[in-house]
Design an enzyme around this catalytic site. Structure first.
Site, PDB file in Angstrom:
ATOM      1  CB  CYS A  80      -0.940   0.009   1.194  1.00 34.41           C
ATOM      2  SG  CYS A  80      -0.217  -0.615   2.696  1.00 34.41           S
TER       3      CYS A  80
ATOM      4  N   GLY B  59      -3.535  -0.667   8.088  1.00 33.58           N
ATOM      5  CA  GLY B  59      -2.555  -1.452   7.315  1.00 33.58           C
ATOM      6  C   GLY B  59      -2.341  -2.828   7.923  1.00 33.58           C
TER       7      GLY B  59
ATOM      8  CG  HIS C  84      -0.461   3.948   4.586  1.00 37.59           C
ATOM      9  ND1 HIS C  84      -0.961   3.645   5.828  1.00 37.59           N
ATOM     10  CD2 HIS C  84      -0.130   2.758   4.014  1.00 37.59           C
ATOM     11  CE1 HIS C  84      -0.947   2.333   6.015  1.00 37.59           C
ATOM     12  NE2 HIS C  84      -0.441   1.758   4.935  1.00 37.59           N
TER      13      HIS C  84
HETATM   14  C1  2RA Z   1       0.972  -2.262   6.651  1.00 36.11           C
HETATM   15  N1  2RA Z   1       1.740  -2.049   4.381  1.00 36.11           N
HETATM   16  O1  2RA Z   1       0.635  -1.076   6.549  1.00 36.11           O
HETATM   17  C2  2RA Z   1       1.535  -3.004   5.459  1.00 36.11           C
HETATM   18  C3  2RA Z   1       0.634  -4.127   5.027  1.00 36.11           C
HETATM   19  N2  2RA Z   1      -0.634  -3.679   4.604  1.00 36.11           N
HETATM   20  O2  2RA Z   1       0.884  -2.927   7.699  1.00 36.11           O
END
Ligand code: 2RA
Length: 331
Positions: A129, A160, A236
């Site tokens: 991601c 995440g 994010h």
């Molecule tokens: C997280 N990118 O954010 C990793 C897996 N989705 O934990």
């Protein structure tokens, strides 16, 4: 034409988002097959006004008429079942990290490297991601100015880590300890996502580094990363420092981002306009702002990039790969 779609990991956070996004984007679904563990098998899910019973994921239950299978059930399940679904004629788009660095498996963000889909052999990998959301931005810069060096600093939402991550934040807020994260996440920041490697980096940081090089076909690109978990639920943030090969004018960079499909520019700090997780949440776009020159190097640029990590960072990108295959008559 309509397609028979399988969702593997249908009851997980990304699995449920697959279903939501398939509906929202009007994906041409003929039949829908929902697969999950024995624990969830038998559950009835309502999708588009029809009821679907969750099927236990095991060899004898793999249907013969699946056109595309969307996986988000962990690396182990993908390693074992993606080839089995492919061998029954499905094209698999896998959200786990199991196949991403396999040289024969395309790793794709449609706004960055759709051409990589051309020679797929039935399994296509969806990137991590935090990597996905920066690719449309770096693709614009690579094409226009050439990339010399990239430094990522991430601010990653607890979603995440799936439902467990969201639960930990809630638990912490009620005074209970984390069961998924290594420490309390509420009112904290954890520079620890996935496991630590021998070189002192985490696997999450290694993913961003390796996946960036593969997606942009820049095997020698100087790229480094520090990945941090913060107490945000969805979305994010990635601070991106880029050194370009060629000189640029800031307004040209901004114009190029504004013209890029799937990218929204929010770049007016004086008026409190910049990307934020709460405004990116539940959308499919990538948001870029805080666009400014970095005078400490030649042709340096600082950016701030935000996206919903469960949608564009996982479910939507996976579905956009399937949409691209349809558009190219490859499904
Ligand atoms: C997280 N990118 O954010 C990793 C897996 N989705 O934990």
């Amino acid at each position: 034409k309509k397609y028979n779609v399988a969702v593997v990991g249908a009851t997980g956070l990304v699995g449920q988002t697959f279903l939501k996004v398939l509906k929202e984007r009007n994906f041409p679904v003929e039949n829908l097959y929902l697969y999950a563990s024995a624990r969830s098998a038998g559950k009835v899910v309502n999708w588009g006004g029809k009821e679907y019973t969750v099927i236990e994921l095991k060899d004898e239950n793999i249907k013969e008429d699946i056109d595309v299978a969307l996986f988000s059930a962990g690396g182990g399940i993908s390693k074992e079942f993606a080839p089995k679904f492919r061998d029954k004629g499905a094209v698999v788009v896998d959200n786990s990290s199991a196949w991403r660095m396999d040289k024969d498996i395309p790793l794709v963000v449609p706004e960055a490297n759709p051409e990589a889909l051309k020679n797929h052999r039935g399994i296509i990998a969806n990137p991590n991601c935090s990597t996905i959301q920066v690719m449309p931005i770096l693709k614009v810069l690579q094409d226009k100015y050439g990339l010399k060096r990239v430094i990522y600093s991430t601010y990653q939402a607890v979603a995440g880590a799936g439902k467990k991550g969201l639960d930990d934040l809630e638990n912490n807020l009620q005074g209970k300890p984390s069961t998924n994260f290594p420490h309390q996440i509420a009112f904290n920041a954890l520079p620890h996502i996935d496991v630590f490697l021998e070189n002192g980096y985490t696997k999450e940081e290694e993913k961003m580094i390796n996946e960036t090089r593969k997606i942009l076909s820049l095997p020698n690109l100087k790229v480094t990363a520090t990945c941090v978990r913060i107490p945000v639920k969805f979305g994010h943030g990635v601070s991106v420092n880029v050194e370009l090969e060629k000189p640029f004018e800031l307004e040209d960079v901004i114009k190029a981002f504004e013209e890029k499909e799937g990218v929204i520019v929010q770049n007016d700090g004086k008026n409190k306009v910049y990307p934020m997780p709460i405004t990116a949440q539940d959308t499919d776009e990538v948001y870029v702002g805080r666009i400014r020159r970095d005078d400490t190097v030649d042709n340096g640029l600082n950016l701030w990039v935000v996206a919903d990590n469960i949608r564009k960072g996982a479910a939507t990108n996976t579905i956009q790969i399937a949409e691209t295959l349809i558009k190219e008559g490859a499904l």
